[in-house]
Design a protein around this motif. Structure first.
Motif, PDB file in Angstrom:
ATOM      1  N   ILE A   1       0.875  -1.167   0.000  1.00 25.14           N
ATOM      2  CA  ILE A   1       0.000   0.000   0.000  1.00 25.14           C
ATOM      3  C   ILE A   1       0.912   1.216   0.000  1.00 25.14           C
ATOM      4  N   ARG A   2       0.853   1.983  -1.091  1.00 23.68           N
ATOM      5  CA  ARG A   2       1.712   3.169  -1.209  1.00 23.68           C
ATOM      6  C   ARG A   2       0.846   4.415  -1.109  1.00 23.68           C
ATOM      7  N   LEU A   3       1.205   5.275  -0.179  1.00 23.50           N
ATOM      8  CA  LEU A   3       0.525   6.543   0.043  1.00 23.50           C
ATOM      9  C   LEU A   3       1.494   7.653  -0.314  1.00 23.50           C
ATOM     10  N   GLN A   4       1.027   8.655  -1.051  1.00 24.33           N
ATOM     11  CA  GLN A   4       1.947   9.690  -1.510  1.00 24.33           C
ATOM     12  C   GLN A   4       1.259  11.050  -1.552  1.00 24.33           C
ATOM     13  N   VAL A   5       1.964  12.061  -1.045  1.00 25.91           N
ATOM     14  CA  VAL A   5       1.552  13.456  -1.179  1.00 25.91           C
ATOM     15  C   VAL A   5       2.786  14.209  -1.659  1.00 25.91           C
ATOM     16  N   GLY A   6       2.720  14.724  -2.871  1.00 25.74           N
ATOM     17  CA  GLY A   6       3.889  15.402  -3.428  1.00 25.74           C
ATOM     18  C   GLY A   6       5.054  14.439  -3.485  1.00 25.74           C
ATOM     19  N   SER A   7       6.177  14.838  -2.907  1.00 27.18           N
ATOM     20  CA  SER A   7       7.346  13.962  -2.898  1.00 27.18           C
ATOM     21  C   SER A   7       7.406  13.078  -1.650  1.00 27.18           C
ATOM     22  N   ASP A   8       6.512  13.300  -0.692  1.00 27.64           N
ATOM     23  CA  ASP A   8       6.470  12.478   0.515  1.00 27.64           C
ATOM     24  C   ASP A   8       5.721  11.192   0.222  1.00 27.64           C
ATOM     25  N   ARG A   9       6.310  10.096   0.641  1.00 26.44           N
ATOM     26  CA  ARG A   9       5.739   8.791   0.334  1.00 26.44           C
ATOM     27  C   ARG A   9       5.876   7.864   1.535  1.00 26.44           C
ATOM     28  N   ALA A  10       4.861   7.026   1.723  1.00 26.31           N
ATOM     29  CA  ALA A  10       4.911   5.973   2.742  1.00 26.31           C
ATOM     30  C   ALA A  10       4.525   4.670   2.051  1.00 26.31           C
ATOM     31  N   LEU A  11       5.318   3.641   2.275  1.00 25.53           N
ATOM     32  CA  LEU A  11       5.048   2.341   1.670  1.00 25.53           C
ATOM     33  C   LEU A  11       4.895   1.314   2.783  1.00 25.53           C
ATOM     34  N   PHE A  12       3.773   0.579   2.729  1.00 21.55           N
ATOM     35  CA  PHE A  12       3.482  -0.440   3.713  1.00 21.55           C
ATOM     36  C   PHE A  12       3.358  -1.793   3.022  1.00 21.55           C
ATOM     37  N   ARG A  13       3.697  -2.828   3.778  1.00 23.84           N
ATOM     38  CA  ARG A  13       3.509  -4.199   3.300  1.00 23.84           C
ATOM     39  C   ARG A  13       2.676  -4.914   4.356  1.00 23.84           C
ATOM     40  N   ALA A  14       1.564  -5.489   3.891  1.00 18.63           N
ATOM     41  CA  ALA A  14       0.656  -6.176   4.805  1.00 18.63           C
ATOM     42  C   ALA A  14       0.326  -7.544   4.246  1.00 18.63           C
ATOM     43  N   GLY A  15       0.025  -8.464   5.122  1.00 15.98           N
ATOM     44  CA  GLY A  15      -0.446  -9.769   4.688  1.00 15.98           C
ATOM     45  C   GLY A  15      -1.827  -9.630   4.066  1.00 15.98           C
ATOM     46  N   ALA A  16      -2.082 -10.380   3.015  1.00 14.53           N
ATOM     47  CA  ALA A  16      -3.385 -10.313   2.354  1.00 14.53           C
ATOM     48  C   ALA A  16      -4.496 -10.864   3.250  1.00 14.53           C
ATOM     49  N   ALA A  17      -4.205 -11.890   4.036  1.00 15.85           N
ATOM     50  CA  ALA A  17      -5.245 -12.553   4.838  1.00 15.85           C
ATOM     51  C   ALA A  17      -5.960 -11.598   5.797  1.00 15.85           C
ATOM     52  N   PRO A  18      -5.249 -10.776   6.594  1.00 19.76           N
ATOM     53  CA  PRO A  18      -5.991  -9.875   7.479  1.00 19.76           C
ATOM     54  C   PRO A  18      -6.769  -8.791   6.720  1.00 19.76           C
ATOM     55  N   LEU A  19      -6.272  -8.403   5.547  1.00 18.16           N
ATOM     56  CA  LEU A  19      -7.003  -7.421   4.737  1.00 18.16           C
ATOM     57  C   LEU A  19      -8.292  -8.038   4.198  1.00 18.16           C
ATOM     58  N   VAL A  20      -8.204  -9.289   3.722  1.00 14.30           N
ATOM     59  CA  VAL A  20      -9.387  -9.993   3.222  1.00 14.30           C
ATOM     60  C   VAL A  20     -10.396 -10.178   4.357  1.00 14.30           C
ATOM     61  N   ALA A  21      -9.931 -10.520   5.544  1.00 10.23           N
ATOM     62  CA  ALA A  21     -10.835 -10.699   6.687  1.00 10.23           C
ATOM     63  C   ALA A  21     -11.538  -9.383   7.025  1.00 10.23           C
ATOM     64  N   PHE A  22     -10.796  -8.289   7.018  1.00 13.59           N
ATOM     65  CA  PHE A  22     -11.389  -6.968   7.272  1.00 13.59           C
ATOM     66  C   PHE A  22     -12.430  -6.633   6.207  1.00 13.59           C
ATOM     67  N   LEU A  23     -12.075  -6.819   4.942  1.00 15.52           N
ATOM     68  CA  LEU A  23     -13.002  -6.513   3.852  1.00 15.52           C
ATOM     69  C   LEU A  23     -14.245  -7.397   3.902  1.00 15.52           C
ATOM     70  N   ASP A  24     -14.093  -8.641   4.327  1.00 18.71           N
ATOM     71  CA  ASP A  24     -15.238  -9.529   4.474  1.00 18.71           C
ATOM     72  C   ASP A  24     -16.198  -8.976   5.526  1.00 18.71           C
ATOM     73  N   ARG A  25     -15.656  -8.467   6.610  1.00 18.19           N
ATOM     74  CA  ARG A  25     -16.503  -7.880   7.663  1.00 18.19           C
ATOM     75  C   ARG A  25     -17.202  -6.623   7.158  1.00 18.19           C
ATOM     76  N   THR A  26     -16.513  -5.805   6.333  1.00 13.87           N
ATOM     77  CA  THR A  26     -17.177  -4.604   5.791  1.00 13.87           C
ATOM     78  C   THR A  26     -18.300  -5.010   4.847  1.00 13.87           C
ATOM     79  N   ASP A  27     -18.093  -6.097   4.102  1.00  9.80           N
ATOM     80  CA  ASP A  27     -19.106  -6.559   3.155  1.00  9.80           C
ATOM     81  C   ASP A  27     -20.339  -7.082   3.883  1.00  9.80           C
ATOM     82  N   ARG A  28     -20.146  -7.656   5.058  1.00  9.46           N
ATOM     83  CA  ARG A  28     -21.304  -8.110   5.839  1.00  9.46           C
ATOM     84  C   ARG A  28     -22.077  -6.914   6.384  1.00  9.46           C
TER      85      ARG A  28
END
Length: 149
Positions: free
Chosen positions: A86-113
């Motif tokens: 997940i890359r977030l950027q404003v102008g030249s400032d940037r933050a890059l994150f790496r996350a496991g897909a499984a917890p993201l899928v679990a979160f998205l499943d809860r939002t879908d419910r």
């Protein structure tokens, strides 16, 4: 009553190719803003930083690179369900994150419910809030035109 879904996910904050550290990141979804998810992280010594972006962007980015502008989401491997950048950027400032897909899928499943994908528009308070915001913006625009002319 507004309902929401929250999850704390450990993500790697990638400072450079040689340096990264794991931090807890809060993911939040609120039925009052049904198209967006919020990602909040706190780096030591700094105030918490929050980003809002499309729920569908996060969902799509788990399987294929996507995103324009300030937020990009992409799997780290095209062959299998893997970690996600997940890359977030404003102008030249940037933050890059790496996350496991499984917890993201679990979160998205809860939002879908809470609010099934494709049914965001059916939420009455969202439509009312959108109408009120548009009326306010149009009113301010008219007032600015009158003041200028």
């Amino acid at each position: 009553m507004r309902e929401s879904v929250q999850a704390e996910v450990m993500m790697s904050f990638l400072v450079s190719e040689e340096l990264s550290f794991r931090i807890p990141v809060e993911l939040r979804y609120d039925a009052g803003d049904p198209y967006a998810v919020r990602l909040t992280f706190h780096l030591p010594g700094d105030a918490p930083v929050s980003w809002a972006f499309g729920r569908e962007l996060l969902l799509d980015g788990i399987n294929k690179p996507c995103g324009e502008g300030d937020v990009h989401v992409a799997p780290t491997s095209a062959e299998e369900l893997s970690d996600v950048h997940i890359r977030l950027q404003v102008g030249s400032d940037r933050a890059l994150f790496r996350a496991g897909a499984a917890p993201l899928v679990a979160f998205l499943d809860r939002t879908d419910r809470l609010v099934p994908l494709g049914q965001e528009r059916s939420l009455g308070d969202f439509e009312l809030s959108l109408d009120e915001a548009l009326d306010r913006i149009l009113g301010e625009s008219r007032q600015n035109e009158q003041n200028a002319g």
